[in-house]
Enzyme design. Structure first.
Site, PDB file in Angstrom:
ATOM      1  N   SER A 177       0.845  -1.314   0.046  1.00 32.25           N
ATOM      2  CA  SER A 177      -0.037  -0.002  -0.208  1.00 32.25           C
ATOM      3  C   SER A 177       0.811   1.210  -0.174  1.00 32.25           C
ATOM      4  O   SER A 177       0.448   2.080  -0.799  1.00 32.25           O
ATOM      5  CB  SER A 177      -0.934   0.085   1.229  1.00 32.25           C
ATOM      6  OG  SER A 177      -2.052  -0.994   0.855  1.00 32.25           O
ATOM      7  N   LYS A 212      -9.646  -5.517  11.081  1.00 31.07           N
ATOM      8  CA  LYS A 212     -10.786  -4.946  10.514  1.00 31.07           C
ATOM      9  C   LYS A 212     -12.321  -4.934  11.365  1.00 31.07           C
ATOM     10  O   LYS A 212     -13.064  -4.013  10.887  1.00 31.07           O
ATOM     11  CB  LYS A 212     -11.148  -5.608   9.144  1.00 31.07           C
ATOM     12  CG  LYS A 212      -9.878  -5.345   8.044  1.00 31.07           C
ATOM     13  CD  LYS A 212     -10.291  -5.992   6.691  1.00 31.07           C
ATOM     14  CE  LYS A 212      -9.233  -5.728   5.735  1.00 31.07           C
ATOM     15  NZ  LYS A 212      -9.581  -6.367   4.304  1.00 31.07           N
ATOM     16  N   ASN A 239     -12.208  -1.096   6.367  1.00 28.63           N
ATOM     17  CA  ASN A 239     -10.713  -1.152   5.750  1.00 28.63           C
ATOM     18  C   ASN A 239     -10.177   0.043   5.520  1.00 28.63           C
ATOM     19  O   ASN A 239      -9.070   0.177   5.508  1.00 28.63           O
ATOM     20  CB  ASN A 239     -10.533  -2.123   4.520  1.00 28.63           C
ATOM     21  CG  ASN A 239     -10.990  -1.292   3.196  1.00 28.63           C
ATOM     22  OD1 ASN A 239     -11.880  -0.660   3.154  1.00 28.63           O
ATOM     23  ND2 ASN A 239     -10.295  -1.568   2.229  1.00 28.63           N
ATOM     24  N   GLY A 256     -14.019 -13.752   5.775  1.00 25.07           N
ATOM     25  CA  GLY A 256     -14.258 -12.282   5.693  1.00 25.07           C
ATOM     26  C   GLY A 256     -13.984 -11.631   4.433  1.00 25.07           C
ATOM     27  O   GLY A 256     -14.747 -10.822   4.060  1.00 25.07           O
TER      28      GLY A 256
END
Ligand code: ATR
Length: 278
Positions: A17, A65, A86, A129
């Site tokens: 990220s 999360k 998120n 999930g």
């Protein structure tokens, strides 16, 4: 000083990220910096107190999360339905939570889908999930022909929770294998195929129709055994990289108002992962 953004979770060292978001800040001439911060469940409360006054936005990954939700001031309805957040936007000290995973996944399918997603007959493999984020996002987008299969069938039932009887069907793995030819889009959400079990697949593709889209949320390995098998059977395959990029792009848009360049991000991260087009 430039605005600060983060991804938090544990472990976080291998997150891509920061590379992706910092490139987007640079390319869009936005003064922002995105970092990865190792945060476990026990540190979350104190980190939230700090972030409330110092950070413009952040992403949240495993194992936080669900935990994060109790520290937020407001949560978007889709994230509530998914039961996980998120992406967090800091609006003058108020923390607003969203979930861009499932919609990001659906947007990433634009690379491979030839018709509107509402027309697809979809099989979701898995009931954890990730499956939950995708299922509820598909329902949010109006998709009506969804089947869920899972090793533990009871978990698939828990996922649907007695709702969406018209839209969602539940099938055992063996039934799904037998009826595989009726699906036009297969979404693999389990961890089967990750290291150290790279040769495992979650179900047999023997009855797959050619031109079916087979998508696997895993991107490391870049092409799982499941995707290799699907490719040999003339399916159109896609790994989890588009989902990763689009969930990030949607978060970036929430924070800055700009939807960033996803094609360039794909090229950048594909190179970083050492993959070949998938
Ligand atoms: P995530 O949040 O990444 O979706 P999760 O919530 O732990 O992870 O869910 C993992 C999913 O992978 C589940 O559907 C799980 O199946 P079970 O409900 O039967 O446990 C599936 N899974 C994990 N390992 C598996 C394996 N070896 N074979 C088949 N399914 C597996």
């Amino acid at each position: 000083m430039e605005d600060q953004y983060y991804v938090i979770g544990q472990p976080i060292g291998h997150s891509m990220s920061p590379t992706m978001h910092n490139e987007w800040f640079l390319k869009n001439n936005i003064s922002g910096h995105y970092s990865a911060k190792e945060v476990g469940v026990s540190e979350l409360e104190s980190v939230m107190t700090e972030f409330r006054s110092s950070v413009k936005g952040f992403n949240v990954t495993a194992p936080l999360k669900v935990e994060i939700m109790q520290y937020l001031d407001e949560i978007d309805p889709l994230a509530k339905a998914i039961g996980a957040v998120n992406t967090v936007i800091n609006k003058n000290g108020l923390l607003y939570g969203k979930n861009t995973d499932g919609i990001g996944y659906c947007r990433g399918l634009s690379f491979v889908l030839k018709k509107p997603i509402e027309q697809e007959k979809i099989l979701i493999i898995g009931a954890g999930g990730a499956a939950r984020a995708i299922l509820y996002s598909l329902l949010h987008l109006g998709v009506k022909q969804i089947t869920v299969t899972n090793r533990t069938l009871e978990k698939a039932h828990e996922l649907v929770d007695g709702k969406f009887m018209n839209e969602v069907n539940i099938m055992s793995i063996s039934d799904a294998e037998e009826k595989l030819g009726q699906f036009s889009l297969i979404i693999q959400t389990t961890s089967v195929g990750m290291k150290p079990n790279e040769n495992s697949i979650p179900l047999s593709l023997a009855n797959l129709s050619s031109n079916t889209v087979v998508s696997d949320l895993i991107y490391s390995p870049f092409k799982t055994a499941f995707l290799k098998d699907a490719e040999q059977r003339n399916a159109i395959i896609q790994n989890g990289l588009p989902m990763f990029i689009y969930q990030g792009a949607l978060a970036f848009q929430e924070w800055t108002g700009i939807f960033p360049n996803t094609i360039d991000a794909y090229t950048l991260l594909e190179r970083k992962l050492g993959g070949t087009k998938c």
